[in-house]
Design a protein around this motif. Structure first.
Motif, PDB file in Angstrom:
ATOM      1  N   GLY A 103       0.661  -1.339   0.103  1.00 41.63           N
ATOM      2  CA  GLY A 103      -0.051   0.163   0.042  1.00 41.63           C
ATOM      3  C   GLY A 103       0.785   1.273  -0.018  1.00 41.63           C
ATOM      4  O   GLY A 103       0.231   2.380  -0.201  1.00 41.63           O
ATOM      5  N   GLU A 104       1.880   1.136  -0.232  1.00 40.50           N
ATOM      6  CA  GLU A 104       3.157   2.301   0.106  1.00 40.50           C
ATOM      7  C   GLU A 104       3.944   2.420  -0.975  1.00 40.50           C
ATOM      8  O   GLU A 104       4.535   3.783  -1.247  1.00 40.50           O
ATOM      9  CB  GLU A 104       3.951   2.305   1.402  1.00 40.50           C
ATOM     10  CG  GLU A 104       3.048   2.175   2.658  1.00 40.50           C
ATOM     11  CD  GLU A 104       3.631   2.057   3.868  1.00 40.50           C
ATOM     12  OE1 GLU A 104       4.955   1.720   3.664  1.00 40.50           O
ATOM     13  OE2 GLU A 104       3.154   2.190   5.178  1.00 40.50           O
ATOM     14  N   CYS A 105       4.429   1.374  -1.966  1.00 45.85           N
ATOM     15  CA  CYS A 105       5.284   1.555  -2.870  1.00 45.85           C
ATOM     16  C   CYS A 105       4.754   2.621  -3.997  1.00 45.85           C
ATOM     17  O   CYS A 105       3.539   2.647  -4.212  1.00 45.85           O
ATOM     18  CB  CYS A 105       5.642   0.226  -3.390  1.00 45.85           C
ATOM     19  SG  CYS A 105       4.464  -0.725  -4.182  1.00 45.85           S
ATOM     20  N   ARG A 106       5.695   2.907  -4.899  1.00 42.39           N
ATOM     21  CA  ARG A 106       5.055   3.703  -6.245  1.00 42.39           C
ATOM     22  C   ARG A 106       4.216   2.872  -6.929  1.00 42.39           C
ATOM     23  O   ARG A 106       3.446   3.529  -7.727  1.00 42.39           O
ATOM     24  CB  ARG A 106       6.351   4.037  -7.043  1.00 42.39           C
ATOM     25  CG  ARG A 106       7.069   2.750  -7.796  1.00 42.39           C
ATOM     26  CD  ARG A 106       8.320   3.488  -8.432  1.00 42.39           C
ATOM     27  NE  ARG A 106       9.033   2.524  -9.282  1.00 42.39           N
ATOM     28  CZ  ARG A 106       9.147   2.309 -10.361  1.00 42.39           C
ATOM     29  NH1 ARG A 106       7.975   3.086 -10.881  1.00 42.39           N
ATOM     30  NH2 ARG A 106       9.815   1.270 -10.820  1.00 42.39           N
ATOM     31  N   TYR A 107       3.877   1.566  -7.130  1.00 41.35           N
ATOM     32  CA  TYR A 107       3.078   0.805  -7.658  1.00 41.35           C
ATOM     33  C   TYR A 107       1.667   0.740  -7.155  1.00 41.35           C
ATOM     34  O   TYR A 107       0.935   0.994  -7.816  1.00 41.35           O
ATOM     35  CB  TYR A 107       3.393  -0.900  -7.971  1.00 41.35           C
ATOM     36  CG  TYR A 107       4.927  -0.936  -8.586  1.00 41.35           C
ATOM     37  CD1 TYR A 107       5.128  -0.733  -9.965  1.00 41.35           C
ATOM     38  CD2 TYR A 107       6.210  -1.204  -7.909  1.00 41.35           C
ATOM     39  CE1 TYR A 107       6.408  -0.714 -10.464  1.00 41.35           C
ATOM     40  CE2 TYR A 107       7.323  -1.301  -8.560  1.00 41.35           C
ATOM     41  CZ  TYR A 107       7.445  -1.119  -9.616  1.00 41.35           C
ATOM     42  OH  TYR A 107       8.619  -1.175 -10.163  1.00 41.35           O
ATOM     43  N   LEU A 115       1.707  -5.358  -9.220  1.00 39.05           N
ATOM     44  CA  LEU A 115       3.095  -5.207  -9.309  1.00 39.05           C
ATOM     45  C   LEU A 115       3.949  -5.072  -8.023  1.00 39.05           C
ATOM     46  O   LEU A 115       5.018  -4.727  -7.910  1.00 39.05           O
ATOM     47  CB  LEU A 115       3.559  -4.103 -10.448  1.00 39.05           C
ATOM     48  CG  LEU A 115       3.076  -4.448 -11.590  1.00 39.05           C
ATOM     49  CD1 LEU A 115       3.533  -3.226 -12.828  1.00 39.05           C
ATOM     50  CD2 LEU A 115       3.403  -5.778 -12.335  1.00 39.05           C
ATOM     51  N   CYS A 116       3.128  -4.790  -7.126  1.00 40.05           N
ATOM     52  CA  CYS A 116       3.652  -4.509  -5.791  1.00 40.05           C
ATOM     53  C   CYS A 116       4.874  -5.702  -5.317  1.00 40.05           C
ATOM     54  O   CYS A 116       4.419  -6.843  -5.424  1.00 40.05           O
ATOM     55  CB  CYS A 116       2.719  -4.522  -4.665  1.00 40.05           C
ATOM     56  SG  CYS A 116       3.315  -4.288  -3.010  1.00 40.05           S
ATOM     57  N   PRO A 117       6.033  -5.168  -4.832  1.00 41.66           N
ATOM     58  CA  PRO A 117       7.395  -6.377  -4.652  1.00 41.66           C
ATOM     59  C   PRO A 117       6.914  -7.083  -3.357  1.00 41.66           C
ATOM     60  O   PRO A 117       7.278  -8.061  -3.369  1.00 41.66           O
ATOM     61  CB  PRO A 117       8.412  -5.549  -4.555  1.00 41.66           C
ATOM     62  CG  PRO A 117       8.340  -4.270  -5.376  1.00 41.66           C
ATOM     63  CD  PRO A 117       6.551  -3.667  -5.086  1.00 41.66           C
ATOM     64  N   LEU A 118       5.855  -6.484  -2.586  1.00 45.49           N
ATOM     65  CA  LEU A 118       5.671  -7.433  -1.375  1.00 45.49           C
ATOM     66  C   LEU A 118       4.308  -7.795  -1.400  1.00 45.49           C
ATOM     67  O   LEU A 118       3.513  -8.278  -0.419  1.00 45.49           O
ATOM     68  CB  LEU A 118       5.709  -6.327  -0.444  1.00 45.49           C
ATOM     69  CG  LEU A 118       6.857  -5.568   0.075  1.00 45.49           C
ATOM     70  CD1 LEU A 118       6.884  -4.878   1.226  1.00 45.49           C
ATOM     71  CD2 LEU A 118       8.158  -6.780   0.443  1.00 45.49           C
ATOM     72  N   SER A 119       3.545  -8.172  -2.727  1.00 40.82           N
ATOM     73  CA  SER A 119       2.490  -8.663  -2.723  1.00 40.82           C
ATOM     74  C   SER A 119       2.226  -9.993  -2.450  1.00 40.82           C
ATOM     75  O   SER A 119       3.129 -10.579  -2.247  1.00 40.82           O
ATOM     76  CB  SER A 119       1.847  -8.466  -4.280  1.00 40.82           C
ATOM     77  OG  SER A 119       2.810  -9.095  -5.009  1.00 40.82           O
ATOM     78  N   ARG A 120       0.940 -10.392  -1.808  1.00 40.05           N
ATOM     79  CA  ARG A 120       0.825 -11.652  -1.065  1.00 40.05           C
ATOM     80  C   ARG A 120      -0.465 -12.360  -1.917  1.00 40.05           C
ATOM     81  O   ARG A 120      -1.226 -11.626  -2.303  1.00 40.05           O
ATOM     82  CB  ARG A 120       0.585 -11.692   0.212  1.00 40.05           C
ATOM     83  CG  ARG A 120       1.961 -10.918   1.038  1.00 40.05           C
ATOM     84  CD  ARG A 120       1.655 -10.748   2.503  1.00 40.05           C
ATOM     85  NE  ARG A 120       1.826 -12.126   3.070  1.00 40.05           N
ATOM     86  CZ  ARG A 120       0.987 -12.463   4.139  1.00 40.05           C
ATOM     87  NH1 ARG A 120       0.159 -11.755   4.635  1.00 40.05           N
ATOM     88  NH2 ARG A 120       1.361 -13.766   4.839  1.00 40.05           N
ATOM     89  N   ASN A 292      -3.584  -9.136 -10.850  1.00 43.77           N
ATOM     90  CA  ASN A 292      -4.633  -8.328 -10.992  1.00 43.77           C
ATOM     91  C   ASN A 292      -4.748  -7.317  -9.734  1.00 43.77           C
ATOM     92  O   ASN A 292      -4.331  -7.397  -8.810  1.00 43.77           O
ATOM     93  CB  ASN A 292      -5.970  -9.095 -11.348  1.00 43.77           C
ATOM     94  CG  ASN A 292      -6.350  -9.783  -9.788  1.00 43.77           C
ATOM     95  OD1 ASN A 292      -6.243 -10.841  -9.567  1.00 43.77           O
ATOM     96  ND2 ASN A 292      -7.187  -9.004  -9.012  1.00 43.77           N
ATOM     97  N   THR A 293      -5.466  -6.040 -10.184  1.00 38.20           N
ATOM     98  CA  THR A 293      -5.755  -5.083  -8.950  1.00 38.20           C
ATOM     99  C   THR A 293      -7.020  -5.347  -8.567  1.00 38.20           C
ATOM    100  O   THR A 293      -8.005  -6.254  -9.165  1.00 38.20           O
ATOM    101  CB  THR A 293      -5.468  -3.702  -9.461  1.00 38.20           C
ATOM    102  OG1 THR A 293      -6.744  -3.378 -10.341  1.00 38.20           O
ATOM    103  CG2 THR A 293      -4.278  -3.466 -10.174  1.00 38.20           C
ATOM    104  N   ARG A 294      -7.316  -4.888  -7.166  1.00 39.31           N
ATOM    105  CA  ARG A 294      -8.660  -5.019  -6.774  1.00 39.31           C
ATOM    106  C   ARG A 294      -9.741  -4.233  -7.711  1.00 39.31           C
ATOM    107  O   ARG A 294     -10.975  -4.655  -7.799  1.00 39.31           O
ATOM    108  CB  ARG A 294      -8.873  -4.258  -5.231  1.00 39.31           C
ATOM    109  CG  ARG A 294      -8.192  -5.270  -4.247  1.00 39.31           C
ATOM    110  CD  ARG A 294      -8.017  -4.830  -2.879  1.00 39.31           C
ATOM    111  NE  ARG A 294      -7.001  -3.945  -2.946  1.00 39.31           N
ATOM    112  CZ  ARG A 294      -6.607  -3.025  -1.976  1.00 39.31           C
ATOM    113  NH1 ARG A 294      -7.248  -3.254  -0.826  1.00 39.31           N
ATOM    114  NH2 ARG A 294      -5.700  -2.425  -2.061  1.00 39.31           N
TER     115      ARG A 294
END
Length: 343
Positions: A103-107, A115-120, A292-294
């Motif tokens: 929720g904080e990165c540029r993606y 594309l969040c590197p910390l996506s789960r 995908n995104t929400r």
């Protein structure tokens, strides 16, 4: 997580490997209490996705041992953790693939949380829906109407097969009234075909299974041929659903000038050497699709609610989750496999 003292059943990936080696095991474990921001969901149905097969067989390296697959789960909220607004007991919800981001990165901040590197992900980082109960972060859960005239078993595949197909179709940039090629025709493709047809596209299906070709024609495809066949006309866009890298040059060669091929799978075998003139020149584009995104999920579910979708399901009782994955591995499933825990 705090154990409640009650027990539940879940399938876990004991040792990833071919389905013949029986990598899944049914276990009993404690039902956990939801923590802050979490929901405890009692699962009614869960779709069986090819990604579950990749995780079970080890094509995708497990993040933790003993993980429970399943990310197309529909059920009822039976407990909420502290600071979890927006949901009440017995609310019907859908738990899908994307389970969390930073929720904080540029993606995340630019609308590209996929594309969040910390996506789960559900069934990879968090235990999924091949279980009678699961925990989910409420921010990534889809509220569903209590009834919409569609059985849960037909609704569950929309949570991944449908959503990823929606994103792949967007990534393919099919022009209005355009010609779309679908390579592979399983769970996601048969939903994407109907979405594209409803939008006015001409759809050509290329897949190896005769039963899948028959289904494609029943759903309105203009043609259905073998996976390596040439479609009857040049394509404005194509989506590769089959996890077969050898099909990339075949699909690219089928594109008209300026066409786009979107690769929809999370796993793909190696792509052969491409010939620039045959496969990429004349501004053909090759692009991937990552989760995908929400926002994708909300947009697709809203659009799908207005369509008379035919969701072709093959249903399995919960006790046969391993058989469902084995049938998927052997191409014995036409449409989408669904575990029904209500039986």
């Amino acid at each position: 997580m705090v154990a409640t003292g009650r027990e539940t059943e879940a399938w876990v990936v004991e040792r990833p490997g071919p389905m013949a080696s029986r990598p899944l095991r049914l276990v009993r474990r404690s039902v956990p209490d939801p923590g802050p921001g979490e929901l405890l969901v009692e699962v009614d149905v869960c779709g069986v996705c090819r990604t579950d097969l990749h995780l079970t067989e080890g094509d995708l390296a497990p993040r933790t041992p003993g993980r429970t697959p399943g990310h197309e789960a529909i059920g009822r909220v039976v407990a909420t953790g502290p600071d979890t607004p927006g949901f009440g007991l017995r609310d019907r919800v859908g738990v899908a693939w994307l389970a969390g981001t930073c929720g904080e990165c540029r993606y995340c901040l630019s609308g590209h949380e996929n594309l969040c590197p910390l996506s789960r992900y559900t069934g990879w980082d968090r235990d999924g829906g091949f279980a009678r109960h699961l925990l989910a972060d409420a921010r990534y859960v889809y509220p569903l109407p209590q009834t919409d005239g569609r059985d849960e078993a037909e609704l569950a595949p929309l949570l991944c097969a449908g959503i990823i197909g929606y994103r792949a179709l967007e990534r393919a940039e099919l022009p209005a009234g355009g010609r779309l090629g679908l390579y592979g025709f399983g769970a996601s493709a048969h939903l994407t075909a109907q979405l594209a047809l409803a939008r006015g596209a001409t759809v050509h299906v290329l897949t190896r299974a005769a039963e899948a070709r028959e289904l494609a024609l029943e759903l309105g495809a203009a043609s259905a041929g073998g996976a390596y066949d040439a479609p009857p006309e040049p394509l404005d866009a194509a989506i590769l659903f089959a996890p077969v890298g050898d099909l990339v040059p075949t699909a690219l060669a089928a594109l008209d000038r300026g066409g786009t091929l979107a690769v929809a799978g999370i796993h793909l075998t190696d792509i052969p050497v491409l010939n620039y003139a045959d496969h990429l020149f004349q501004e053909r584009t090759l692009r991937s699709v990552t989760a995908n995104t929400r926002a994708d999920g909300r947009a697709y579910l809203a659009e799908a609610a207005g369509l008379p979708l035919c969701v072709h399901t093959v249903r399995y009782p919960f006790a046969q989750a391993d058989r469902a994955l084995a049938d998927l591995a052997a191409d014995r499933v036409t449409g989408v496999a669904v575990l029904d825990l209500r039986e």
